[in-house]
Motif scaffolding. Structure first.
Motif, PDB file in Angstrom:
ATOM      1  N   UNK A  71       0.828  -1.135   0.034  1.00 15.22           N
ATOM      2  CA  UNK A  71       0.032  -0.008   0.003  1.00 15.22           C
ATOM      3  C   UNK A  71       0.947   1.539   0.018  1.00 15.22           C
ATOM      4  N   UNK A  72       0.884   2.046  -0.948  1.00 19.90           N
ATOM      5  CA  UNK A  72       1.567   3.286  -1.191  1.00 19.90           C
ATOM      6  C   UNK A  72       0.617   4.471  -0.945  1.00 19.90           C
ATOM      7  N   UNK A  73       1.113   5.675  -0.946  1.00 19.70           N
ATOM      8  CA  UNK A  73       0.192   6.922  -0.935  1.00 19.70           C
ATOM      9  C   UNK A  73       0.799   7.730  -1.968  1.00 19.70           C
ATOM     10  N   UNK A  74      -0.337   8.424  -2.505  1.00 21.98           N
ATOM     11  CA  UNK A  74       0.089   9.468  -3.673  1.00 21.98           C
ATOM     12  C   UNK A  74      -0.767  10.749  -3.100  1.00 21.98           C
ATOM     13  N   UNK A  75      -0.076  11.821  -3.409  1.00 25.20           N
ATOM     14  CA  UNK A  75      -0.478  13.196  -3.155  1.00 25.20           C
ATOM     15  C   UNK A  75      -0.478  14.056  -4.198  1.00 25.20           C
ATOM     16  N   UNK A  76      -1.487  14.894  -4.433  1.00 26.45           N
ATOM     17  CA  UNK A  76      -1.357  15.949  -5.469  1.00 26.45           C
ATOM     18  C   UNK A  76      -1.358  17.201  -4.881  1.00 26.45           C
ATOM     19  N   UNK A  77      -0.527  18.056  -5.104  1.00 23.52           N
ATOM     20  CA  UNK A  77      -0.689  19.567  -4.507  1.00 23.52           C
ATOM     21  C   UNK A  77      -1.656  20.384  -5.183  1.00 23.52           C
ATOM     22  N   UNK A  78      -1.960  19.893  -6.425  1.00 22.35           N
ATOM     23  CA  UNK A  78      -2.898  20.678  -7.075  1.00 22.35           C
ATOM     24  C   UNK A  78      -4.410  20.146  -6.830  1.00 22.35           C
ATOM     25  N   UNK A  79      -4.619  19.036  -6.366  1.00 23.97           N
ATOM     26  CA  UNK A  79      -5.781  18.701  -5.913  1.00 23.97           C
ATOM     27  C   UNK A  79      -5.411  17.666  -4.741  1.00 23.97           C
ATOM     28  N   UNK A  80      -5.541  18.706  -3.573  1.00 23.38           N
ATOM     29  CA  UNK A  80      -5.001  18.264  -2.282  1.00 23.38           C
ATOM     30  C   UNK A  80      -5.611  17.164  -1.744  1.00 23.38           C
ATOM     31  N   UNK A  81      -4.645  16.296  -0.950  1.00 25.88           N
ATOM     32  CA  UNK A  81      -5.128  15.356  -0.159  1.00 25.88           C
ATOM     33  C   UNK A  81      -4.406  14.036  -0.564  1.00 25.88           C
ATOM     34  N   UNK A  82      -3.666  13.432   0.317  1.00 31.68           N
ATOM     35  CA  UNK A  82      -2.832  12.251   0.427  1.00 31.68           C
ATOM     36  C   UNK A  82      -3.871  11.109   0.261  1.00 31.68           C
ATOM     37  N   UNK A  83      -3.761  10.245  -0.552  1.00 33.94           N
ATOM     38  CA  UNK A  83      -4.684   9.114  -0.304  1.00 33.94           C
ATOM     39  C   UNK A  83      -4.008   7.703  -0.572  1.00 33.94           C
ATOM     40  N   UNK A  84      -4.383   6.611  -0.094  1.00 27.53           N
ATOM     41  CA  UNK A  84      -3.820   5.401  -0.256  1.00 27.53           C
ATOM     42  C   UNK A  84      -4.005   4.466  -1.515  1.00 27.53           C
ATOM     43  N   UNK A  85      -3.230   4.067  -2.105  1.00 24.69           N
ATOM     44  CA  UNK A  85      -3.075   3.311  -3.282  1.00 24.69           C
ATOM     45  C   UNK A  85      -2.709   1.758  -3.086  1.00 24.69           C
ATOM     46  N   UNK A  86      -3.506   0.845  -3.333  1.00 17.47           N
ATOM     47  CA  UNK A  86      -3.178  -0.467  -2.989  1.00 17.47           C
ATOM     48  C   UNK A  86      -2.603  -1.141  -4.385  1.00 17.47           C
ATOM     49  N   UNK A  87      -1.474  -1.892  -4.336  1.00 18.91           N
ATOM     50  CA  UNK A  87      -0.968  -2.515  -5.528  1.00 18.91           C
ATOM     51  C   UNK A  87      -1.384  -3.881  -5.355  1.00 18.91           C
ATOM     52  N   UNK A  88      -2.464  -4.134  -6.591  1.00 13.88           N
ATOM     53  CA  UNK A  88      -2.701  -5.710  -6.586  1.00 13.88           C
ATOM     54  C   UNK A  88      -2.130  -6.510  -7.270  1.00 13.88           C
TER      55      UNK A  88
END
Length: 164
Positions: free
Chosen positions: A59-76
């Protein structure tokens, strides 16, 4: 067109999905690495940074400064240099499963000198909310694909300042 073909075309949609694709003038292993490696992904796509390598089961996380909010990403799934499958929480009201699935495929072209990258996303409900979310993500993945090409081929970050 026969009556059967017309009837088949009139079958109600139950799920929305889309694919975007493009050619990158680099070998599949290099293009795959530009997506899997958080340091590279942070340079051209995740403007607020990526944390964690896209390895199967992580499980990693991605954050977009131009669309605020870090969110978790699961690698299947992660099968270098051919395929990465990820999932994350879907936008409210956009589907019934609660998650969105995205598949990255890296196919060699011209004896491996170039790569055809295809990004497919599915799991969207055939509703107003689902179509709005799917179209928005289609735009985002198209932008990611263009940014990936510019980054891998020329070291240019296309996304910087693009959305904000």
């Amino acid at each position: 067109m026969s009556q059967n073909e017309i009837a088949a075309d009139m079958t109600p949609l139950t799920e929305l999905s889309f694919s975007v694709s493009g050619y990158v003038s680099r070998p599949p292993a290099e293009v795959y690495e530009a997506v899997a490696d958080p340091a590279q992904l942070s340079r051209y796509f995740t403007t607020g940074g990526a944390r964690g390598r896209l390895d199967a089961g992580s499980e990693v996380s991605w954050d977009f400064a131009d669309f605020p909010g870090r969110f978790p990403v699961t690698v299947v799934e992660a099968a270098a240099p051919e395929r990465i499958v990820i999932e994350w929480a879907a936008a409210p009201g956009s589907n019934d499963s609660g998650s969105t699935r995205t598949v990255f495929e890296f196919a060699p072209v011209d004896d491996g000198a170039r790569t055809l990258v295809t990004i497919t996303e599915s799991s969207w409900s055939a509703t107003s909310g689902g179509s709005k979310a799917a179209f928005g993500n289609c735009m985002g993945w198209t932008g990611m694909l263009a940014a990936l090409k510019a980054w891998v081929e020329h070291g240019i970050n296309l996304r910087e300042g693009f959305y904000k």
